[in-house]
Design a protein around this motif. Sequence first.
Motif, PDB file in Angstrom:
ATOM      1  N   ALA A  17     -33.912  -8.666  29.880  1.00 35.23           N
ATOM      2  CA  ALA A  17     -35.084  -7.852  29.526  1.00 35.23           C
ATOM      3  C   ALA A  17     -35.465  -6.940  30.684  1.00 35.23           C
ATOM      4  N   PHE A  18     -35.391  -7.464  31.912  1.00 37.78           N
ATOM      5  CA  PHE A  18     -35.680  -6.631  33.080  1.00 37.78           C
ATOM      6  C   PHE A  18     -34.681  -5.485  33.161  1.00 37.78           C
ATOM      7  N   ALA A  19     -33.392  -5.803  32.963  1.00 37.64           N
ATOM      8  CA  ALA A  19     -32.362  -4.765  33.022  1.00 37.64           C
ATOM      9  C   ALA A  19     -32.596  -3.704  31.954  1.00 37.64           C
ATOM     10  N   PHE A  20     -32.931  -4.143  30.746  1.00 37.25           N
ATOM     11  CA  PHE A  20     -33.191  -3.203  29.651  1.00 37.25           C
ATOM     12  C   PHE A  20     -34.386  -2.311  29.957  1.00 37.25           C
ATOM     13  N   GLY A  21     -35.483  -2.926  30.387  1.00 40.61           N
ATOM     14  CA  GLY A  21     -36.670  -2.143  30.717  1.00 40.61           C
ATOM     15  C   GLY A  21     -36.423  -1.174  31.857  1.00 40.61           C
ATOM     16  N   PHE A  22     -35.644  -1.624  32.834  1.00 42.61           N
ATOM     17  CA  PHE A  22     -35.349  -0.785  33.989  1.00 42.61           C
ATOM     18  C   PHE A  22     -34.510   0.420  33.587  1.00 42.61           C
ATOM     19  N   ILE A  23     -33.497   0.209  32.748  1.00 42.42           N
ATOM     20  CA  ILE A  23     -32.665   1.363  32.369  1.00 42.42           C
ATOM     21  C   ILE A  23     -33.413   2.307  31.431  1.00 42.42           C
ATOM     22  N   VAL A  24     -34.320   1.769  30.608  1.00 39.80           N
ATOM     23  CA  VAL A  24     -35.133   2.667  29.772  1.00 39.80           C
ATOM     24  C   VAL A  24     -35.959   3.572  30.674  1.00 39.80           C
ATOM     25  N   TRP A  25     -36.541   2.995  31.719  1.00 42.16           N
ATOM     26  CA  TRP A  25     -37.306   3.798  32.674  1.00 42.16           C
ATOM     27  C   TRP A  25     -36.402   4.797  33.385  1.00 42.16           C
ATOM     28  N   LEU A  26     -35.215   4.364  33.797  1.00 44.18           N
ATOM     29  CA  LEU A  26     -34.287   5.266  34.486  1.00 44.18           C
ATOM     30  C   LEU A  26     -33.806   6.385  33.564  1.00 44.18           C
ATOM     31  N   ILE A  27     -33.596   6.072  32.290  1.00 50.45           N
ATOM     32  CA  ILE A  27     -33.208   7.101  31.322  1.00 50.45           C
ATOM     33  C   ILE A  27     -34.302   8.160  31.244  1.00 50.45           C
TER      34      ILE A  27
ATOM     35  N   MET B  59     -27.390  -0.764  15.780  1.00 52.24           N
ATOM     36  CA  MET B  59     -28.620  -0.594  16.552  1.00 52.24           C
ATOM     37  C   MET B  59     -28.326   0.110  17.873  1.00 52.24           C
ATOM     38  N   ALA B  60     -27.208  -0.273  18.483  1.00 47.70           N
ATOM     39  CA  ALA B  60     -26.824   0.361  19.751  1.00 47.70           C
ATOM     40  C   ALA B  60     -26.486   1.830  19.542  1.00 47.70           C
ATOM     41  N   VAL B  61     -25.707   2.121  18.488  1.00 51.15           N
ATOM     42  CA  VAL B  61     -25.327   3.506  18.211  1.00 51.15           C
ATOM     43  C   VAL B  61     -26.569   4.355  17.946  1.00 51.15           C
TER      44      VAL B  61
ATOM     45  N   ILE C  32     -27.815  -1.800  26.773  1.00 51.67           N
ATOM     46  CA  ILE C  32     -28.598  -1.740  25.527  1.00 51.67           C
ATOM     47  C   ILE C  32     -28.133  -2.761  24.495  1.00 51.67           C
ATOM     48  N   PRO C  33     -26.843  -2.771  24.101  1.00 48.96           N
ATOM     49  CA  PRO C  33     -26.428  -3.777  23.116  1.00 48.96           C
ATOM     50  C   PRO C  33     -26.461  -5.202  23.665  1.00 48.96           C
ATOM     51  N   SER C  34     -26.270  -5.363  24.972  1.00 52.17           N
ATOM     52  CA  SER C  34     -26.330  -6.709  25.555  1.00 52.17           C
ATOM     53  C   SER C  34     -27.718  -7.303  25.375  1.00 52.17           C
TER      54      SER C  34
END
Length: 199
Positions: free
Chosen positions: A109-119, A177-179, A141-143
């Motif tokens: 969840a941390f990784a997902f939130g972090f990459i959303v912010w980085l995106i 969902m990932a696509v 994202i899919p992970s």
Amino acid sequence: MAAPRTHHRPVALAIWLIAAGVIGWIAAFALTAERIHLLQNPSDSASCDFNIVVQCGANLASPQGSVFGFPNPLLGLTGWVAPIVVGAAVLAGARFARWFWMLFWAGMAFAFGFIVWLISQSIFSIGTLCPWCMVTWFVTIPSFYAVTLHLLRSGVVPLSRRAREVAGTLSGWVPLMAVLSYVAIAVIAQIRLDWLSFL
């Protein structure tokens, strides 16, 4: 009343975690190598700098590229080991306690939130699309979706049987969902950066 946990080995999830971990680690290693090269040769450009929009150099040199006081790729070099280890352990027959799965999910969840912010920072602030960063987005994202739905369907998170069945059904839709997530990112980036004109 919450349904009891099931003990079926999530083989597909395990294989994906290993593959995603390897891909993510390679991307983190490549970005780390680029950062070291740029530190040693400040006048050079990164090998993944293709044009003013599709490049790594601006991201690596930006404040967002070292949020915690060190280059972000170092997080990937350490963090992506976890999915590889967890996936291999599951394939070997390991069964983890609820607290372990919840801790692993917290990391995802941390990784997902972090990459959303980085995106968002990459598109709206830096104005670039970093190739190796996008590889990280591609696997994170899919992970996150897959691990979240596994915890819901397997009973790690106490839910009703109906809710677990819904999570199980959604698990089969993780690729879609990932696509859809990738398409949303691409559309937003196109509107903001017109990246297609730079290809």
